[in-house]
Enzyme design. Structure first.
Site, PDB file in Angstrom:
ATOM      1  N   GLN A  22      -4.721  -1.137   9.286  1.00  0.00           N
ATOM      2  CA  GLN A  22      -4.206  -2.898   8.570  1.00  0.00           C
ATOM      3  C   GLN A  22      -5.652  -3.721   9.674  1.00  0.00           C
ATOM      4  O   GLN A  22      -4.657  -3.445  10.823  1.00  0.00           O
ATOM      5  CB  GLN A  22      -3.121  -3.121   8.256  1.00  0.00           C
ATOM      6  N   LYS A  59       0.752  -1.477   0.267  1.00  0.00           N
ATOM      7  CA  LYS A  59      -0.142   0.485   0.125  1.00  0.00           C
ATOM      8  C   LYS A  59       1.078   1.518   0.129  1.00  0.00           C
ATOM      9  O   LYS A  59       0.540   2.272  -0.883  1.00  0.00           O
ATOM     10  CB  LYS A  59      -0.982   0.133   0.749  1.00  0.00           C
ATOM     11  N   ASP A 106     -10.970   2.917   3.557  1.00  0.00           N
ATOM     12  CA  ASP A 106     -11.479   1.332   3.421  1.00  0.00           C
ATOM     13  C   ASP A 106     -12.821   1.884   3.627  1.00  0.00           C
ATOM     14  O   ASP A 106     -13.326   0.226   2.929  1.00  0.00           O
ATOM     15  CB  ASP A 106     -10.853   0.849   4.424  1.00  0.00           C
TER      16      ASP A 106
HETATM   17  N1  GUN Z   1      -7.244  -6.858   6.252  1.00  0.00           N
HETATM   18  C1  GUN Z   1      -7.415  -7.654   4.755  1.00  0.00           C
HETATM   19  N2  GUN Z   1      -8.121  -6.310   4.006  1.00  0.00           N
HETATM   20  C2  GUN Z   1      -7.811  -5.693   4.570  1.00  0.00           C
HETATM   21  C3  GUN Z   1      -8.198  -3.683   3.478  1.00  0.00           C
HETATM   22  O1  GUN Z   1      -8.931  -3.967   2.700  1.00  0.00           O
HETATM   23  N3  GUN Z   1      -8.279  -2.897   4.959  1.00  0.00           N
HETATM   24  C4  GUN Z   1      -8.093  -2.754   6.298  1.00  0.00           C
HETATM   25  N4  GUN Z   1      -7.701  -2.350   6.684  1.00  0.00           N
HETATM   26  N5  GUN Z   1      -7.079  -4.496   6.924  1.00  0.00           N
HETATM   27  C5  GUN Z   1      -7.332  -5.413   5.606  1.00  0.00           C
END
Ligand code: GUN
Length: 283
Positions: free
Chosen positions: A97, A53, A120
């Site tokens: 995350q 990311k 998100d």
């Molecule tokens: N963990 C697994 N997928 C995601 C996601 O799309 N966003 C976040 N913040 N954590 C995750």
């Protein structure tokens, strides 16, 4: 033989679009869009996701801020950090995350993020807006899945879509996006009797259950669009999806590979969402 939906190529094109928009915006707002990613603890998969990311944010020309906190960080401390970032006018997007260590309440953390910075799309107000048809930040993976389906050129309207899995991150929101595109949607899950009978009706089949190679070719309608959201390691340590690719690709019309299907799209959509938040923030 199904055609492969190349998520890597499609996501690369979207990231380039975001990069061009940021370059064209230049210095109009006196700063670049800024994404802040918070990771708590040492979960190895999460570390890879966060690294990707941050790398993508740098590629498109955003400022990226990574905050890595130790496993024993208290919930209060994490919430405090989030409140500081909410108040920081230089931050457009905040992503925590998941999963978080067990002593931290995920729901509380997500709902502490400012709705306008929730890139998100997990905040309760964004979820509520999605389900009531209001403008909102759409969650990245479901939004990316719709892109992949549209890339095949099929018209979603009137199609039968089956989503296997009912998580808040993928199953439920992707079902709503398919419904908004006028598909007839069924959500199936671990308690659905005769799952194969249900999946065989799908013109569009989205599988997000987290069980390796669970959906096999004989469970798929010939010509269907098959989207595999799974990311599992098999007994040999090989990365594989929730769909048994080898048998499925013989039946499907289009199919996403793992890796290189849905995964890269999630990150491309995150870049789009952060850019949208930046523009909304500067309006
Ligand atoms: N963990 C697994 N997928 C995601 C996601 O799309 N966003 C976040 N913040 N954590 C995750």
């Amino acid at each position: 033989m199904g055609q492969i939906i190349d998520g890597k190529a499609i996501s690369a094109a979207i990231k380039d679009e975001v990069r061009d928009k940021i370059a064209q915006t230049g210095d109009r707002y006196g700063r670049k869009p800024c994404l802040c990613v918070i990771i708590v603890g040492e979960n190895p998969a999460s570390q890879v996701y966060v690294r990707n990311k941050v790398k993508a944010a740098e590629y498109v020309g955003m400022t990226s801020l990574k905050i890595a906190l130790p496993e024993d960080t208290s919930e209060a401390e994490l919430l405090g950090r989030i409140r500081e970032l909410n108040a920081d006018p230089g931050v457009d997007g905040i992503l925590v995350q998941l999963p978080l260590p067990r002593h931290i309440n995920e729901e509380k953390v997500i709902d502490t993020i400012s709705q306008a910075k929730d890139v998100d799309g997990f905040h309760i107000l964004n979820v509520g807006s999605l389900w009531t048809g209001k403008r909102c930040i759409q969650p990245c993976t479901p939004k990316g899945i719709l892109h992949l389906i549209r890339s095949t050129g099929i018209d979603i309207q009137g199609k039968r879509a089956v989503v296997v899995g009912r998580s808040n991150i993928v199953g439920k929101p992707v079902a709503k996006l398919l419904l908004d595109a006028n598909a007839t949607v069924t959500i199936a899950h671990s308690r659905t009797p005769d799952l194969a009978e249900v999946t065989r009706q799908a013109d569009i089949l989205v599988v997000a259950v987290g069980r390796e190679r669970m959906v096999r070719g004989e469970m798929i309608k010939p010509g269907a669009v098959v989207i595999d959201v799974g990311m599992n390691r098999d007994a040999e340590g090989k990365l594989c999806g929730d769909v048994d690719f080898d048998s499925a690709e013989k039946v499907a019309g289009w199919i996403t590979p793992v890796p290189g299907g849905v995964g890269p799209m999630t990150i491309a959509m995150l870049m789009q969402n952060t850019l949208e938040c930046f523009f909304a923030h500067n309006e």
